[in-house]
Design an enzyme around this catalytic site. Structure first.
Site, short mmCIF file in Angstrom:
data_model
loop_
_atom_site.label_atom_id
_atom_site.label_comp_id
_atom_site.label_asym_id
_atom_site.label_seq_id
_atom_site.Cartn_x
_atom_site.Cartn_y
_atom_site.Cartn_z
CG HIS A 1 4.23 2.50 1.67
ND1 HIS A 1 4.25 0.87 1.50
CD2 HIS A 1 2.60 2.90 1.16
CE1 HIS A 1 2.62 0.81 2.34
NE2 HIS A 1 1.68 1.81 1.81
CG HIS B 1 -0.85 4.90 3.77
ND1 HIS B 1 -0.74 3.94 4.09
CD2 HIS B 1 -1.10 4.16 2.21
CE1 HIS B 1 -1.71 2.71 3.97
NE2 HIS B 1 -0.71 3.22 2.44
CD GLU B 2 -0.18 5.67 -0.60
OE1 GLU B 2 0.82 5.11 -1.45
OE2 GLU B 2 -1.13 4.96 -0.96
CE1 TYR C 1 -3.27 -1.14 2.00
CE2 TYR C 1 -4.47 -3.16 1.19
CZ TYR C 1 -3.36 -1.51 0.58
OH TYR C 1 -3.43 -1.39 0.09
CG HIS D 1 -6.82 -3.44 -2.77
ND1 HIS D 1 -7.54 -2.04 -2.94
CD2 HIS D 1 -5.24 -3.37 -2.37
CE1 HIS D 1 -7.26 -1.15 -2.05
NE2 HIS D 1 -5.63 -1.69 -2.32
CD GLU E 1 -0.27 -0.83 2.52
OE1 GLU E 1 -0.49 0.36 2.59
OE2 GLU E 1 0.60 -1.54 1.95
CG HIS F 1 -5.23 2.12 -5.62
ND1 HIS F 1 -6.65 2.40 -4.84
CD2 HIS F 1 -4.06 1.95 -5.07
CE1 HIS F 1 -5.09 1.49 -3.92
NE2 HIS F 1 -4.69 1.83 -3.56
CB ALA F 2 -2.91 7.11 -3.16
#
Length: 386
Positions: free
Chosen positions: A109, A105-106, A245, A235, A133, A75-76
């Site tokens: 962060h 997306h990552e 999210y 999750h 997010e 999971h990224a």
């Protein structure tokens, strides 16, 4: 697996055939991209806006692909080790458009971590979890435009016509709109379990009840309390709150519209590519650097001029598709909506010319499964608004 996005059924619901496909996967493969190339492409987008580049420690220590001979959680995720130097992403990258977007997306962060690293430790977090997010996804909306993908050489030159635009918006809706009811029901189920409103005796029944009510989906096989389907989602198994999210899928369109305006863009919102806009980058970076030192409403107002979550930016983005879906449903005589708890997928299907599947109407005529899916997409659209 969870129907949290419906991008895999694009072939079934593509409104107009023969147009340039809004999918960069073949282009990534053709140009010989590897995982690290995709990360560098994302970093170039951030730095092109004047944002902070990924530090050398990031490039040294990030896990780009699944290590051979080692079991890892794929999971990224993005990591801040709180020493102002060590920031990493852990990801089992595949050469697909989906992972190209996930990298942005990552990396969003990581950009947030870098921007607020000078804040006291107490304030080194997002203004709210949904903001964290939304950052990378906001930039990914720009990256994913047809013109930008063409500029990167990942797709053929797009047709500049209404049909291509509707196809593109459909592909985006299968990702963004289809997710929103799922993002909502995940934590509704968790909260109802924690509060006792859902009994331990019917956890799985409640899960599928919400899935049918909010998403309009049903399990392919009979399920019972001997199954525990919610636990298949990372999750839920790892007790990670999910409402962040849901929030991010609304506010990212507010952020996106603001950055487009800051970049001087004035056309259709879904075509905006603010790549290279230093002004947009400055506006975003100033908000990110606050961390949680201000309440989220203040941070939102600094970036967008608004103090509330608002779906109007999302509606403006998808308006041409909404109009198209409404016209299609009127043409087919379909009624928007489905029974909240009793809906089941049709079983009276027939195979028509060209191998396309149709559902038999009561009068004997057939309606394409595409019309049913377009109907559900229209329902999801209105769920997002209200």
């Amino acid at each position: 697996m969870w129907a949290q996005d419906w991008t895999a059924i694009y072939d079934l619901v593509e409104p107009y055939s023969g147009k340039v496909r809004p999918d960069a996967t073949p282009g990534l493969e053709k140009l010989g991209y590897d995982a690290k190339d995709m990360f560098h492409e994302a970093d170039d987008f951030f730095t092109g806006m004047g944002l902070i580049p990924m530090p050398q420690e990031f490039w040294n220590d990030t896990m780009y692909v699944k290590p051979e001979g080692k079991e890892v959680v794929c999971h990224a995720s993005a990591w801040d080790f709180y020493n102002k130097q060590d920031f990493r992403i852990k990801m089992c990258t595949t050469i697909t458009q989906r992972d190209f977007v996930t990298i942005h997306h990552e990396m969003g962060h990581i950009q947030y971590y870098l921007q607020y690293q000078e804040q006291p430790v107490t304030f080194r977090e997002g203004a709210n979890p949904g903001f964290h997010e939304a950052v990378g996804d906001t930039l990914a909306l720009s990256v994913g435009t047809l013109d930008h993908l063409y500029k990167l050489g990942l797709i053929e030159k797009p047709d500049n016509d209404e049909e291509s635009d509707i196809n593109y918006l459909m592909s985006m809706a299968l990702d963004k709109l289809a997710f929103i009811p799922f993002g909502y029901l995940m934590d509704k189920w968790r909260w109802d379990v924690f509060s006792g409103e859902v009994s331990e005796k019917n956890w799985n029944q409640a899960w599928w009840s919400y899935r049918t009510r909010y998403q309009g989906v049903a399990p392919p096989l009979d399920r019972s309390e001997e199954d525990f389907d919610p636990a298949s989602k990372f999750h839920i198994s790892n007790n990670v709150p999910y409402i962040r999210y849901f929030v991010s899928y609304i506010v990212q369109f507010q952020f996106y519209e603001t950055l487009c305006s800051e970049a001087g863009y004035t056309g259709d919102l879904y075509k905006c590519d603010f790549n290279g806009s230093i002004a947009a980058g400055q506006k975003l970076g100033d908000m990110l650097s606050l961390g949680s030192s201000k309440i989220w409403e203040d941070a939102m107002e600094q970036l967008t001029g608004q103090r509330k979550m608002d779906s109007s930016s999302l509606v403006r983005y998808f308006q041409p598709l909404l109009t198209f879906l409404e016209n299609e449903n009127t043409k087919n005589g379909d009624i928007v909506g489905w029974p909240e708890y009793s809906w089941q997928p049709p079983t009276d299907t027939v195979v028509g010319d060209g191998g396309k599947v149709h559902v038999q109407r009561n009068g004997g005529s057939a309606i394409s499964h595409i019309s049913y899916l377009m109907l559900i997409m229209c329902c999801l659209f209105w769920l997002c608004i209200f």
